[in-house]
Design a protein around this motif. Sequence first.
Motif, PDB file in Angstrom:
ATOM      1  N   GLU A   1       0.818  -1.216   0.000  1.00  0.00           N
ATOM      2  CA  GLU A   1       0.000   0.000   0.000  1.00  0.00           C
ATOM      3  C   GLU A   1       0.853   1.267   0.000  1.00  0.00           C
ATOM      4  OE1 GLU A   1       0.725  -0.963   4.374  1.00  0.00           O
ATOM      5  OE2 GLU A   1       0.342  -2.075   2.515  1.00  0.00           O
ATOM      6  N   LEU A   2       2.109   1.149   0.456  1.00  0.00           N
ATOM      7  CA  LEU A   2       2.985   2.322   0.479  1.00  0.00           C
ATOM      8  C   LEU A   2       3.478   2.710  -0.914  1.00  0.00           C
ATOM      9  CD1 LEU A   2       5.088   1.720   3.720  1.00  0.00           C
ATOM     10  CD2 LEU A   2       3.064   3.134   3.407  1.00  0.00           C
ATOM     11  N   LEU A   3       3.279   1.824  -1.886  1.00  0.00           N
ATOM     12  CA  LEU A   3       3.639   2.160  -3.263  1.00  0.00           C
ATOM     13  C   LEU A   3       2.762   3.273  -3.812  1.00  0.00           C
ATOM     14  CD1 LEU A   3       4.265  -1.444  -4.622  1.00  0.00           C
ATOM     15  CD2 LEU A   3       5.970   0.387  -4.494  1.00  0.00           C
ATOM     16  N   HIS A   4       1.646   3.561  -3.126  1.00  0.00           N
ATOM     17  CA  HIS A   4       0.795   4.670  -3.537  1.00  0.00           C
ATOM     18  C   HIS A   4       1.406   6.015  -3.146  1.00  0.00           C
ATOM     19  CE1 HIS A   4      -2.567   2.185  -4.805  1.00  0.00           C
ATOM     20  NE2 HIS A   4      -2.478   1.494  -3.685  1.00  0.00           N
ATOM     21  N   ILE A   5       2.423   6.004  -2.281  1.00  0.00           N
ATOM     22  CA  ILE A   5       3.036   7.241  -1.792  1.00  0.00           C
ATOM     23  C   ILE A   5       4.365   7.517  -2.473  1.00  0.00           C
ATOM     24  CG2 ILE A   5       4.050   8.363   0.249  1.00  0.00           C
ATOM     25  CD1 ILE A   5       1.991   6.944   1.952  1.00  0.00           C
ATOM     26  N   PHE A   6       5.179   6.464  -2.657  1.00  0.00           N
ATOM     27  CA  PHE A   6       6.550   6.651  -3.131  1.00  0.00           C
ATOM     28  C   PHE A   6       6.625   6.808  -4.645  1.00  0.00           C
ATOM     29  CE2 PHE A   6       7.265   5.013   1.059  1.00  0.00           C
ATOM     30  CZ  PHE A   6       8.463   5.567   1.463  1.00  0.00           C
ATOM     31  N   ASN A   7       7.622   7.570  -5.086  1.00  0.00           N
ATOM     32  CA  ASN A   7       7.888   7.792  -6.499  1.00  0.00           C
ATOM     33  C   ASN A   7       8.591   6.560  -7.073  1.00  0.00           C
ATOM     34  OD1 ASN A   7       9.261   8.546  -8.951  1.00  0.00           O
ATOM     35  ND2 ASN A   7       8.970  10.689  -8.416  1.00  0.00           N
ATOM     36  N   HIS A   8       7.913   5.842  -7.942  1.00  0.00           N
ATOM     37  CA  HIS A   8       8.471   4.593  -8.476  1.00  0.00           C
ATOM     38  C   HIS A   8       9.686   4.837  -9.361  1.00  0.00           C
ATOM     39  CE1 HIS A   8       3.987   3.168  -8.201  1.00  0.00           C
ATOM     40  NE2 HIS A   8       4.492   3.506  -7.036  1.00  0.00           N
ATOM     41  N   ALA A   9       9.682   5.938 -10.091  1.00  0.00           N
ATOM     42  CA  ALA A   9      10.815   6.243 -10.971  1.00  0.00           C
ATOM     43  C   ALA A   9      12.080   6.459 -10.156  1.00  0.00           C
ATOM     44  CB  ALA A   9      10.509   7.472 -11.824  1.00  0.00           C
ATOM     45  N   ASN A  10      11.976   7.185  -9.043  1.00  0.00           N
ATOM     46  CA  ASN A  10      13.145   7.410  -8.192  1.00  0.00           C
ATOM     47  C   ASN A  10      13.648   6.109  -7.592  1.00  0.00           C
ATOM     48  OD1 ASN A  10      13.219  10.185  -8.615  1.00  0.00           O
ATOM     49  ND2 ASN A  10      11.866  10.630  -6.903  1.00  0.00           N
ATOM     50  N   GLN A  11      12.729   5.177  -7.326  1.00  0.00           N
ATOM     51  CA  GLN A  11      13.137   3.871  -6.825  1.00  0.00           C
ATOM     52  C   GLN A  11      13.948   3.120  -7.878  1.00  0.00           C
ATOM     53  OE1 GLN A  11      12.612   2.269  -3.827  1.00  0.00           O
ATOM     54  NE2 GLN A  11      11.774   4.158  -2.987  1.00  0.00           N
ATOM     55  N   LYS A  12      13.444   3.107  -9.108  1.00  0.00           N
ATOM     56  CA  LYS A  12      14.124   2.367 -10.176  1.00  0.00           C
ATOM     57  C   LYS A  12      15.488   2.954 -10.492  1.00  0.00           C
ATOM     58  CE  LYS A  12       9.881   0.725 -12.376  1.00  0.00           C
ATOM     59  NZ  LYS A  12       8.986   0.817 -13.559  1.00  0.00           N
ATOM     60  N   GLN A  13      15.612   4.276 -10.392  1.00  0.00           N
ATOM     61  CA  GLN A  13      16.878   4.943 -10.707  1.00  0.00           C
ATOM     62  C   GLN A  13      17.845   4.930  -9.540  1.00  0.00           C
ATOM     63  OE1 GLN A  13      15.735   8.867 -12.002  1.00  0.00           O
ATOM     64  NE2 GLN A  13      14.387   8.073 -13.599  1.00  0.00           N
ATOM     65  N   GLY A  14      17.399   4.475  -8.360  1.00  0.00           N
ATOM     66  CA  GLY A  14      18.268   4.404  -7.190  1.00  0.00           C
ATOM     67  C   GLY A  14      18.412   5.713  -6.446  1.00  0.00           C
ATOM     68  N   ARG A  15      17.693   6.750  -6.875  1.00  0.00           N
ATOM     69  CA  ARG A  15      17.839   8.062  -6.221  1.00  0.00           C
ATOM     70  C   ARG A  15      17.296   8.048  -4.798  1.00  0.00           C
ATOM     71  NH1 ARG A  15      15.740  12.995  -9.554  1.00  0.00           N
ATOM     72  NH2 ARG A  15      16.932  14.048  -7.915  1.00  0.00           N
ATOM     73  N   GLN A  16      16.156   7.364  -4.596  1.00  0.00           N
ATOM     74  CA  GLN A  16      15.556   7.336  -3.265  1.00  0.00           C
ATOM     75  C   GLN A  16      16.435   6.561  -2.293  1.00  0.00           C
ATOM     76  OE1 GLN A  16      12.224   8.883  -2.795  1.00  0.00           O
ATOM     77  NE2 GLN A  16      13.213   8.958  -0.804  1.00  0.00           N
ATOM     78  N   GLN A  17      17.007   5.457  -2.757  1.00  0.00           N
ATOM     79  CA  GLN A  17      17.875   4.657  -1.892  1.00  0.00           C
ATOM     80  C   GLN A  17      19.105   5.447  -1.469  1.00  0.00           C
ATOM     81  OE1 GLN A  17      16.411   3.798  -4.708  1.00  0.00           O
ATOM     82  NE2 GLN A  17      15.950   1.606  -4.856  1.00  0.00           N
ATOM     83  N   THR A  18      19.699   6.165  -2.428  1.00  0.00           N
ATOM     84  CA  THR A  18      20.885   6.963  -2.117  1.00  0.00           C
ATOM     85  C   THR A  18      20.548   8.089  -1.152  1.00  0.00           C
ATOM     86  OG1 THR A  18      21.838   6.457  -4.285  1.00  0.00           O
ATOM     87  CG2 THR A  18      22.714   8.374  -3.121  1.00  0.00           C
ATOM     88  N   ALA A  19      19.409   8.754  -1.378  1.00  0.00           N
ATOM     89  CA  ALA A  19      19.014   9.856  -0.496  1.00  0.00           C
ATOM     90  C   ALA A  19      18.800   9.365   0.929  1.00  0.00           C
ATOM     91  CB  ALA A  19      17.746  10.517  -1.025  1.00  0.00           C
ATOM     92  N   LEU A  20      18.143   8.217   1.077  1.00  0.00           N
ATOM     93  CA  LEU A  20      17.917   7.682   2.423  1.00  0.00           C
ATOM     94  C   LEU A  20      19.230   7.266   3.063  1.00  0.00           C
ATOM     95  CD1 LEU A  20      16.099   6.795   4.727  1.00  0.00           C
ATOM     96  CD2 LEU A  20      15.743   4.617   3.544  1.00  0.00           C
TER      97      LEU A  20
END
Length: 413
Positions: free
Chosen positions: A38-57
């Motif tokens: 259900e949290l996939l409704h909140i997070f930006n999927h493109a940033n996940q695929k590009q690794g940007r969200q992981q790096t930021a965290l």
Amino acid sequence: MLSQPTIDIIKSTVPVLEVHGTAITRRFYERMFSRHPELLHIFNHANQKQGRQQTALANAVYAAAQNIDKLETILPVVKGIAHKHRSLGVRPEHYGIVGENLLAAIAEVLGDAATEEILEAWKEAYGVIADVFIGVEANMYAAAEASEGGWAGFRAFRVQRKVRESEVISSFYLVPEDGRKLAEFEPGQYVSVRLDIPGEAHTHIRQYSLSDAPGRPYYRISVKREDAAGDRPAGKVSLYLHEQVTEGSVLWLSAPAGDFELNRHSDEPVVLISGGVGLTPMVSMLHTLAEKQPHRQVTFIHAAQNGDVHALREEVEGLAAGHEQISVHWCYEKPTERDRAGNRFHQEGYIDLAWLRSVVPGAGADFYFCGPVPFMSAVNGILEAWGVPASRIHYEFFGPAGSLKGAAAPVHP
């Protein structure tokens, strides 16, 4: 308050986080989404695929570990993240889910090195950090709802006008469906747009800077169409906005948010530098300066591939024509023959220190910039090489916060 033994243990893990931080956060997101889709409704999927969200965290966790004994030093970072969380609808109950999966990811990635003592220390530390975020975000939710014209959650807006600004950028003029007043915002802030795209399993939410001044009877966002290029997939949201959203369509918006704000309490000269669609918050700032501080000296610099993709050019030039304290300068990397014939640009190629010094009154101005991360990194490096104090350098990331490792290199969008 954390005990000294806990602080010591957390600090001892800093070198490990520097090496394994991104692996931990990558596993964290995999684990969390598999258990809480259900949290996939909140997070930006493109940033996940590009690794940007992981790096930021990973960067945020690393900074928290480094400063665990003085968390007040990272409060500006906390506030920036909290603005995003508030605009997305992150709630206190989400922090328990995050904490559980983050600790489990640490244990999985580090294996035997993640002793019970280390995991207990991180559990305690995470609880303190989460409480800080929850407190800051609670104040932001309350302020957004209580302000005149403000609201909680997402509010329906109708597209009053859709204007093609260039070959790749279109503006959307948005008015509230309920007819109520609009909340004020600071030039530089953004709204989140929530879309349920036909055929997509999850809701998509994107942040877009407000590209006009506060006080209008509408909000304006100016969106770049992100077509597929090389290994980069097409942007689902931007394509939907460009191809499917028309005048009369309804979009759902959060209240304005963000900590990238023009300092309106200063009379110092201002330099606004943008690349590509990064000009959107700068145009909002420019309008505000022209209307509210017409005496303040402003230098507006924009870099684009060429005039075909340069949006809002006539609007900016019109402001400059009516305010002698505003000067504008265009840098085109690959100008077209039409650009050349009409002398439509001032610098061919890239922004560099020599050219910047020739058009900016001096390093004693306040500098604001936005654009693609490589562009911003180079601008930051140029300003550092010029000796501009860090206190006068302000910038905004589109998407998760990254790192700007400046070098005085040429700049292009």
